[in-house]
Design a protein around this motif. Structure first.
Motif, mmCIF file in Angstrom:
data_model
loop_
_atom_site.group_PDB
_atom_site.id
_atom_site.type_symbol
_atom_site.label_atom_id
_atom_site.label_comp_id
_atom_site.label_asym_id
_atom_site.label_seq_id
_atom_site.Cartn_x
_atom_site.Cartn_y
_atom_site.Cartn_z
ATOM 1 N N ILE A 199 0.870 -1.226 -0.016
ATOM 2 C CA ILE A 199 -0.126 -0.109 -0.005
ATOM 3 C C ILE A 199 0.938 1.208 0.107
ATOM 4 C CG2 ILE A 199 -1.519 1.491 1.342
ATOM 5 C CD1 ILE A 199 -2.712 -1.430 2.617
ATOM 6 N N SER A 226 2.936 1.787 -3.114
ATOM 7 C CA SER A 226 2.362 2.124 -4.265
ATOM 8 C C SER A 226 2.247 3.700 -4.311
ATOM 9 C CB SER A 226 0.903 1.605 -4.310
ATOM 10 O OG SER A 226 1.093 0.209 -4.637
ATOM 11 N N TYR A 227 1.796 4.214 -3.004
ATOM 12 C CA TYR A 227 1.708 5.742 -2.780
ATOM 13 C C TYR A 227 2.815 6.433 -3.003
ATOM 14 C CZ TYR A 227 0.833 10.165 -0.240
ATOM 15 O OH TYR A 227 0.682 11.302 -0.070
ATOM 16 N N GLN A 250 6.220 -2.804 -6.627
ATOM 17 C CA GLN A 250 5.355 -1.781 -7.511
ATOM 18 C C GLN A 250 5.712 -1.603 -8.885
ATOM 19 O OE1 GLN A 250 6.683 -1.623 -4.458
ATOM 20 N NE2 GLN A 250 4.725 -1.397 -3.127
ATOM 21 N N ILE A 267 -2.072 -1.268 -5.983
ATOM 22 C CA ILE A 267 -1.777 -1.692 -4.645
ATOM 23 C C ILE A 267 -1.997 -3.090 -4.284
ATOM 24 C CG2 ILE A 267 -2.988 -1.410 -2.174
ATOM 25 C CD1 ILE A 267 -3.530 1.399 -2.632
#
Lengths: 269, 249
Positions: free
Chosen positions: A29, A32-33, A208, A222
């Motif tokens: 998570i 990915s951000y 990613q 994600i």
């Protein structure tokens, strides 16, 4: 094959298995951000700055992960402050905190009397020695991240994509930025035991990059990078166990191999 | 009739250095204003102030407060060059993000979805709704962002140099679309560096160069530009674009 199954009978392996799950989800998570938002370099700065906290903890004799949390969150907010308020160029602020943290860590470790046997496991990670309290904290972090990103998914996505537009609409963009960068710092620190300070950035970026070959949708990115991170971590764990080589480095190597195969697959099919 | 946006004696800038001084400007329902001026003259700064991205050093901006279901009655189309084309987001999600400009208590996600689909099909790009934005042409990109700006049914549409990086064919379509929206009583503020092209669409011209001079007509002479302290050149679009120079003595 029975060798694989047998491993799950060992308590250290069960813990490593749980650590792999927690690391994959949180890194899937948060990674990915940071990749989408192009703040990988900030994350690198935070990671390395946390070494100062580990050194301080060695010197004063408290939990190294607590020291790492203080330094990681402090540098995350410090970089923002330096950039926004003191108007230092962002990349320069990152480099300052990055190297200051490392330098302090080296000084503190040097000042610590005697031999510091665990130092290597913080630098390079050792998923096989993760403890129950560490797993508990990783679990709590996962819950917080999953809730935060599910509940505010669209807002996080829109801010990351076009911060100016989000600001114009009156969203509390600064607050979101501080919360997300703090979550980045916590993710980095709590996953240090899995692959170590030096290598944690790869768990946040390589799965990613692999997933990004096949999807250009934030939500899918994600999910698929979490899955890739999990399989890479488990595969690396098995390889390191049977070849008796360091787990952190093997996990990263496995992740890179998966990326390479995926890239070639994409090229030919 | 109260203005939609009222800018009152506004001074603003960066680091205590004013870029714009004592600006007065009002925008009403049927206005179609072209904002022109030299680079660094304060066009973008003015937009940032209207969007609330920059705090005034003095003076104030007020919006007519009677618009239902919206936070600010504004639709905004940024310069597409500021957009990260590699960001993992689909066309549909970009358009839906326009809902940020709405009061979340007054719209449902089903309404947002329906409105987004309407706009996409109106703009003829419903077929690319699931494409990542990285795969779009400049014209498609511009359309997607126009959809986002229109999603909240704004009273005022603000466009920041929409004529850069767009093919000529879409540029014409865009201006026609703006003319149509303006006929439906949407006020339009169009920032441009190309006075020649926009002058046949706009109803008034605001010259911005540290000060703002409002010219309530779409025809402007070089002499008037000079008297407004607005050193830009009028480009006339004939067969070959050429610059209309003032007389030499």
């Amino acid at each position: 094959m029975s060798n694989f199954i047998d491993l799950f009978a060992y308590e250290f392996f069960q813990k490593a298995f749980l650590a792999a799950i927690f690391a994959s989800i949180s890194c899937g998570i948060v990674g990915s951000y940071i990749v989408s938002r192009r703040i990988v370099f900030i994350s690198g700065g935070i990671t390395h700055a946390s070494f100062g906290g580990i050194g301080l903890a060695f010197l004063l004799g408290f939990n190294p992960l607590l020291g790492a949390v203080i330094f990681a969150v402090g540098s995350a907010l410090g970089i923002q402050f330096f950039t926004r308020v003191a108007k230092v160029r962002e990349d320069s602020s990152i480099a300052i905190f990055w190297s200051l943290g490392m330098a302090l860590g080296i000084i503190f470790v040097f000042m610590t009397p005697g031999y510091t046997p665990n130092l290597m496991s913080y630098l390079f990670g050792n998923i096989l020695t993760v403890t129950i309290p560490e797993l508990t904290w990783m679990f709590i972090l996962n819950i917080v991240i999953i809730f935060f990103f599910s509940f505010y998914f669209q807002k996080i996505l829109y801010i990351a994509f076009d911060e100016e537009f989000a600001r114009a609409s009156g969203l509390p963009v600064n607050l979101f930025n501080y919360i997300t960068i703090t979550l980045v710092a916590l993710t980095v620190v709590l996953n240090i035991r899995v692959v170590g300070i030096i290598l944690i950035l790869s768990l946040l970026t390589i799965p990613q990059a692999t997933a990004n070959l096949f999807t250009k949708n934030f939500k899918n990115l994600i999910i698929s990078s979490s899955v890739i991170a999990f399989f890479g971590t488990m595969a690396g764990l098995f390889v390191s166990y049977f070849l008796d080589i360091p787990s952190g480095a093997t996990i990263i190597f496995t992740l890179v191999v998966i990326f390479g195969v995926a890239r070639l697959y994409k090229h030919f099919f | 009739m109260k203005p939609l946006i009222k800018i009152d004696n506004l001074t603003l800038g960066y680091d205590k250095e004013p870029v714009l001084e004592k600006v007065n400007f009002e925008v009403f329902e049927d206005d179609f204003v072209g904002v022109i001026g030299p680079n660094g003259g304060g066009k973008t700064t003015l937009l940032k102030a209207i969007l609330g991205l920059l705090k005034p050093m003095s003076g104030k901006i007020t919006f007519r407060g009677d618009i239902d279901g919206q936070k600010k009655p504004i639709g905004y189309l940024p310069q597409v060059k500021h957009i990260d084309r590699n960001f993992p987001i689909t066309v549909f999600d970009v358009v839906r993000s326009g809902s940020l400009m709405q009061n979340p208590k007054k719209v449902t996600s089903a309404q947002i979805k329906q409105k987004a689909e309407e706009l996409l099909s109106e703009m003829g790009i419903l077929n690319i709704r699931n494409k990542p934005i990285g795969e779009l042409s400049g014209g498609q990109m511009q359309r997607v962002f126009l959809c986002r700006a229109l999603l909240s049914d704004p009273k005022v549409l603000i466009l920041d140099e929409p004529d850069t990086f767009v093919d000529n064919r879409f540029e014409g379509e865009l201006y026609e679309k703006l003319r149509l929206l303006n006929e439906q009583h949407m006020a339009i503020i169009l920032v441009s560096h190309d006075l020649g092209t926009i002058s046949s669409y706009v109803k008034a011209i605001a010259c911005v160069n540290r000060e703002l001079h409002y010219h309530p007509d779409n025809i402007i002479t070089q002499e008037q530009l000079n008297s407004y302290n607005c050193p830009i050149q009028i480009i006339s679009h004939g067969e070959i674009p050429h610059t209309v120079l003032k007389h030499h003595h």
